[in-house]
Design a protein around this motif. Structure first.
Motif, PDB file in Angstrom:
ATOM      1  N   MET A   1      -8.976 -14.728  11.225  1.00 16.03           N
ATOM      2  CA  MET A   1      -9.840 -13.485  11.240  1.00 16.03           C
ATOM      3  C   MET A   1     -10.767 -13.055  12.067  1.00 16.03           C
ATOM      4  SD  MET A   1      -9.567 -10.985   9.340  1.00 16.03           S
ATOM      5  CE  MET A   1      -9.089 -10.423   7.744  1.00 16.03           C
ATOM      6  N   ASP A   2     -11.528 -14.104  12.323  1.00 13.31           N
ATOM      7  CA  ASP A   2     -12.535 -13.730  13.468  1.00 13.31           C
ATOM      8  C   ASP A   2     -12.149 -13.458  14.751  1.00 13.31           C
ATOM      9  OD1 ASP A   2     -15.390 -13.822  14.313  1.00 13.31           O
ATOM     10  OD2 ASP A   2     -15.145 -15.727  15.388  1.00 13.31           O
ATOM     11  N   LEU A   3     -10.974 -14.148  15.192  1.00 15.39           N
ATOM     12  CA  LEU A   3     -10.371 -13.979  16.272  1.00 15.39           C
ATOM     13  C   LEU A   3      -9.624 -12.612  16.479  1.00 15.39           C
ATOM     14  CD1 LEU A   3      -9.440 -15.260  19.159  1.00 15.39           C
ATOM     15  CD2 LEU A   3      -7.666 -15.973  18.089  1.00 15.39           C
ATOM     16  N   LEU A   4      -9.229 -12.125  15.529  1.00 18.51           N
ATOM     17  CA  LEU A   4      -8.724 -10.826  15.311  1.00 18.51           C
ATOM     18  C   LEU A   4      -9.753  -9.679  15.487  1.00 18.51           C
ATOM     19  CD1 LEU A   4      -6.345  -8.729  14.826  1.00 18.51           C
ATOM     20  CD2 LEU A   4      -6.864  -9.041  12.443  1.00 18.51           C
ATOM     21  N   HIS A   5     -11.209  -9.824  14.729  1.00 19.78           N
ATOM     22  CA  HIS A   5     -11.848  -8.956  14.904  1.00 19.78           C
ATOM     23  C   HIS A   5     -12.788  -9.055  16.323  1.00 19.78           C
ATOM     24  CE1 HIS A   5     -16.654  -7.973  14.741  1.00 19.78           C
ATOM     25  NE2 HIS A   5     -15.977  -7.117  14.132  1.00 19.78           N
ATOM     26  N   LYS A   6     -12.660 -10.066  16.988  1.00 14.88           N
ATOM     27  CA  LYS A   6     -13.361 -10.075  18.502  1.00 14.88           C
ATOM     28  C   LYS A   6     -12.312  -9.312  19.280  1.00 14.88           C
ATOM     29  CE  LYS A   6     -16.107 -13.959  17.948  1.00 14.88           C
ATOM     30  NZ  LYS A   6     -16.481 -15.408  18.326  1.00 14.88           N
ATOM     31  N   THR A   7     -11.050  -9.688  18.995  1.00  7.32           N
ATOM     32  CA  THR A   7      -9.915  -9.007  20.138  1.00  7.32           C
ATOM     33  C   THR A   7     -10.003  -7.418  19.824  1.00  7.32           C
ATOM     34  OG1 THR A   7      -8.550 -10.797  19.670  1.00  7.32           O
ATOM     35  CG2 THR A   7      -7.504  -8.875  20.505  1.00  7.32           C
ATOM     36  N   VAL A   8     -10.154  -6.925  18.587  1.00  8.48           N
ATOM     37  CA  VAL A   8     -10.570  -5.408  18.214  1.00  8.48           C
ATOM     38  C   VAL A   8     -11.326  -4.997  18.975  1.00  8.48           C
ATOM     39  CG1 VAL A   8     -10.477  -3.759  16.482  1.00  8.48           C
ATOM     40  CG2 VAL A   8      -8.553  -5.661  16.417  1.00  8.48           C
ATOM     41  N   TYR A   9     -12.616  -5.619  18.763  1.00 13.39           N
ATOM     42  CA  TYR A   9     -13.836  -5.277  19.277  1.00 13.39           C
ATOM     43  C   TYR A   9     -13.899  -5.237  20.944  1.00 13.39           C
ATOM     44  CZ  TYR A   9     -18.800  -5.204  19.851  1.00 13.39           C
ATOM     45  OH  TYR A   9     -20.203  -4.727  20.446  1.00 13.39           O
ATOM     46  N   GLY A  10     -13.370  -6.289  21.451  1.00 14.62           N
ATOM     47  CA  GLY A  10     -13.388  -6.168  22.835  1.00 14.62           C
ATOM     48  C   GLY A  10     -12.508  -5.123  23.361  1.00 14.62           C
ATOM     49  N   ALA A  12     -11.624  -2.155  21.965  1.00 17.19           N
ATOM     50  CA  ALA A  12     -12.439  -0.887  21.556  1.00 17.19           C
ATOM     51  C   ALA A  12     -13.535  -0.759  22.793  1.00 17.19           C
ATOM     52  CB  ALA A  12     -12.909  -1.000  20.203  1.00 17.19           C
ATOM     53  N   THR A  13     -14.360  -1.791  23.159  1.00 21.55           N
ATOM     54  CA  THR A  13     -15.539  -1.629  23.907  1.00 21.55           C
ATOM     55  C   THR A  13     -14.960  -1.138  25.331  1.00 21.55           C
ATOM     56  OG1 THR A  13     -16.702  -3.210  22.462  1.00 21.55           O
ATOM     57  CG2 THR A  13     -17.303  -2.857  24.935  1.00 21.55           C
ATOM     58  N   GLY A  14     -13.867  -1.918  25.753  1.00 21.49           N
ATOM     59  CA  GLY A  14     -13.345  -1.766  27.014  1.00 21.49           C
ATOM     60  C   GLY A  14     -12.836  -0.427  27.131  1.00 21.49           C
TER      61      GLY A  14
END
Length: 54
Positions: A1-10, A12-14
């Motif tokens: 779950m944490d990896l999915l959150h970091k992927t989406v956050y990265g 969106a930030t990009g």
């Protein structure tokens, strides 16, 4: 779950960073660098009127 959150956050930030960077075209630093390509000691700062500052 944490990896999915970091992927989406990265992602969106990009997307937001790319949109902000492309919004106004080249910034004052990029325009200054394009005026005299290469490293030069005689290239001074941009005149105040040419930069979009505060």
């Amino acid at each position: 779950m944490d990896l999915l959150h970091k992927t989406v956050y990265g992602f969106a930030t990009g997307v937001v960073a790319d949109a902000l960077a492309a919004r106004d075209g080249r910034g004052p630093g990029q325009r200054h660098a394009a005026a005299r390509p290469g490293r030069r000691t005689d290239a001074g700062p941009l005149p105040r009127g040419d930069s979009r500052g505060r």
